[in-house]
Design a protein around this motif. Structure first.
Motif, PDB file in Angstrom:
ATOM      1  N   UNK A  23       0.786  -1.162   0.043  1.00 30.60           N
ATOM      2  CA  UNK A  23      -0.013  -0.184   0.189  1.00 30.60           C
ATOM      3  C   UNK A  23       0.741   1.279   0.132  1.00 30.60           C
ATOM      4  N   UNK A  24       1.968   1.277   0.802  1.00 29.34           N
ATOM      5  CA  UNK A  24       2.883   2.378   1.066  1.00 29.34           C
ATOM      6  C   UNK A  24       3.470   2.589  -0.565  1.00 29.34           C
ATOM      7  N   UNK A  25       3.944   1.712  -1.039  1.00 30.54           N
ATOM      8  CA  UNK A  25       4.555   1.520  -2.496  1.00 30.54           C
ATOM      9  C   UNK A  25       3.351   2.352  -3.463  1.00 30.54           C
ATOM     10  N   UNK A  26       2.297   1.913  -3.438  1.00 31.39           N
ATOM     11  CA  UNK A  26       1.305   2.210  -4.148  1.00 31.39           C
ATOM     12  C   UNK A  26       1.087   3.821  -4.404  1.00 31.39           C
ATOM     13  N   UNK A  27       0.775   4.158  -3.105  1.00 37.07           N
ATOM     14  CA  UNK A  27       0.595   5.654  -2.805  1.00 37.07           C
ATOM     15  C   UNK A  27       1.784   6.521  -3.055  1.00 37.07           C
ATOM     16  N   UNK A  28       3.152   6.158  -2.607  1.00 34.05           N
ATOM     17  CA  UNK A  28       4.220   6.850  -2.963  1.00 34.05           C
ATOM     18  C   UNK A  28       4.424   6.862  -4.319  1.00 34.05           C
ATOM     19  N   UNK A  29       4.393   5.697  -5.204  1.00 34.00           N
ATOM     20  CA  UNK A  29       4.706   5.786  -6.315  1.00 34.00           C
ATOM     21  C   UNK A  29       3.753   6.749  -7.124  1.00 34.00           C
ATOM     22  N   UNK A  30       2.449   6.634  -6.787  1.00 36.45           N
ATOM     23  CA  UNK A  30       1.660   7.729  -7.300  1.00 36.45           C
ATOM     24  C   UNK A  30       2.083   9.121  -7.243  1.00 36.45           C
ATOM     25  N   UNK A  31       2.347   9.672  -6.060  1.00 32.77           N
ATOM     26  CA  UNK A  31       2.774  10.828  -5.694  1.00 32.77           C
ATOM     27  C   UNK A  31       4.051  11.317  -6.549  1.00 32.77           C
ATOM     28  N   UNK A  32       5.227  10.436  -6.673  1.00 32.06           N
ATOM     29  CA  UNK A  32       6.220  10.524  -7.265  1.00 32.06           C
ATOM     30  C   UNK A  32       6.010  10.734  -8.816  1.00 32.06           C
ATOM     31  N   UNK A  33       5.422   9.928  -9.329  1.00 33.98           N
ATOM     32  CA  UNK A  33       4.872   9.813 -10.785  1.00 33.98           C
ATOM     33  C   UNK A  33       4.212  11.048 -11.186  1.00 33.98           C
ATOM     34  N   UNK A  34       3.291  11.554 -10.317  1.00 35.29           N
ATOM     35  CA  UNK A  34       2.755  12.744 -10.718  1.00 35.29           C
ATOM     36  C   UNK A  34       3.896  14.138 -10.463  1.00 35.29           C
ATOM     37  N   UNK A  35       4.725  13.965  -9.421  1.00 31.62           N
ATOM     38  CA  UNK A  35       5.638  15.067  -9.432  1.00 31.62           C
ATOM     39  C   UNK A  35       6.677  15.090 -10.605  1.00 31.62           C
ATOM     40  N   UNK A  36       7.172  13.502 -11.099  1.00 31.99           N
ATOM     41  CA  UNK A  36       7.973  13.678 -12.127  1.00 31.99           C
ATOM     42  C   UNK A  36       7.173  14.438 -13.611  1.00 31.99           C
ATOM     43  N   UNK A  37       5.895  13.989 -13.382  1.00 30.26           N
ATOM     44  CA  UNK A  37       4.995  14.405 -14.845  1.00 30.26           C
ATOM     45  C   UNK A  37       5.098  15.924 -14.796  1.00 30.26           C
ATOM     46  N   UNK A  38       4.718  16.443 -13.497  1.00 24.72           N
ATOM     47  CA  UNK A  38       4.644  17.790 -13.440  1.00 24.72           C
ATOM     48  C   UNK A  38       6.224  18.537 -13.960  1.00 24.72           C
ATOM     49  N   UNK A  39       7.159  18.113 -13.260  1.00 29.20           N
ATOM     50  CA  UNK A  39       8.611  18.755 -13.597  1.00 29.20           C
ATOM     51  C   UNK A  39       8.835  18.599 -15.024  1.00 29.20           C
ATOM     52  N   UNK A  40       8.465  17.350 -15.421  1.00 29.96           N
ATOM     53  CA  UNK A  40       8.846  16.858 -16.776  1.00 29.96           C
ATOM     54  C   UNK A  40       7.955  18.029 -17.865  1.00 29.96           C
ATOM     55  N   UNK A  41       6.719  18.353 -17.348  1.00 29.61           N
ATOM     56  CA  UNK A  41       5.967  19.055 -18.512  1.00 29.61           C
ATOM     57  C   UNK A  41       6.458  20.261 -18.586  1.00 29.61           C
TER      58      UNK A  41
END
Length: 246
Positions: A23-41
């Motif tokens: 469960x921790x992986x799932x939500x941490x992964x979501x947060x990090x992926x969204x952060x990476x996408x934001x900075x990437x954009x």
């Protein structure tokens, strides 16, 4: 492995399914992926948002890389947990099978709602594709960080390779050809470009997967198996009847 269950007044049972690391992986992964996408954009459209200059460009890439390290660490922990976690976290029990997918689709078309403790057969397929995509993004991201701004784990080897004869490789700086063997830099450029292209389009594909995943989970929650969303917070699923993967 025994499952911890409790019964309520409606004769449904509550099962402990998703362990805490999953469960921790799932939500941490979501947060990090969204952060990476934001900075990437922002990196892709930096001119449009008024960000100019080499220093700002490198700063964005460094931020993206640092978040990427956290993403990679989290993913590596999850991949390791896939071999030592509980039965619902292990990859061995979550590989999609064509026969199971066909039976599941047939049951849904017949108006049935087969219940599962872990992922249903379509969910297992989705998880596999997402995990492969995440690993590809991690690998190409690390390669790109090493060839672009000379960050670990590949940056040291890259600077050693491109440094001109007699030049200290630690003095090589991103986007500065001082002390660089230009012929070797030219050899490296196509590989750098390929890693960047694969990385970018893998992220686009992940965006599509996320949309399909969210839509699929909502449909499953509403029509077929209520409680699968809350289970990723609590770790527990409440099921009436006997789950097919008990």
């Amino acid at each position: 492995m025994s499952l911890s269950t409790t019964e309520d007044t409606n004769q449904s049972k509550t099962y402990r399914v998703w362990d805490r690391p999953t469960r921790v992986f799932h939500w941490v992964n979501l947060l990090l992926v969204l952060s990476l996408m934001f900075v990437g954009l922002i990196m892709l459209f930096k001119s449009e948002v008024g960000i100019t200059g080499l220093e700002a460009k490198i700063g964005l890439k460094e931020l993206h890389t640092v978040i990427g390290y956290l993403f990679a660490i989290n993913l590596i922990i999850r991949l390791s947990w896939g071999f030592i976690g509980n039965r619902f976290a292990k990859f061995s029990g979550n590989l999609p099978k064509l026969g199971a997918i066909k039976r599941y689709q047939t049951a849904l078309r017949a108006g049935e709602n087969p219940q599962y403790l872990g992922h249903n057969p379509m969910g297992k397929l989705a998880v596999l594709v997402i995990m492969i995509t995440l690993m590809l993004i991690m690998a190409t991201g690390l390669l790109r960080a090493g060839t672009d701004i000379y960050y670990p784990p590949f940056g040291g080897a890259v600077t050693q390779y491109i440094a001109a004869e007699g030049v200290d490789a630690t003095r090589i700086k991103p986007y500065d050809e001082t002390g660089v063997d230009k012929a070797k830099l030219a050899v490296l450029k196509p590989y750098k470009s390929l890693a960047g292209t694969v990385h970018l389009y893998s992220v686009y594909f992940l965006m599509l997967l996320i949309v399909l995943h969210v839509v699929g989970v909502i449909i499953a929650e509403v029509r077929h198996q209520p409680g699968i969303i809350s289970a990723m917070f609590s770790g527990k699923k409440q099921i009436e009847g006997t789950p097919l993967d008990k």
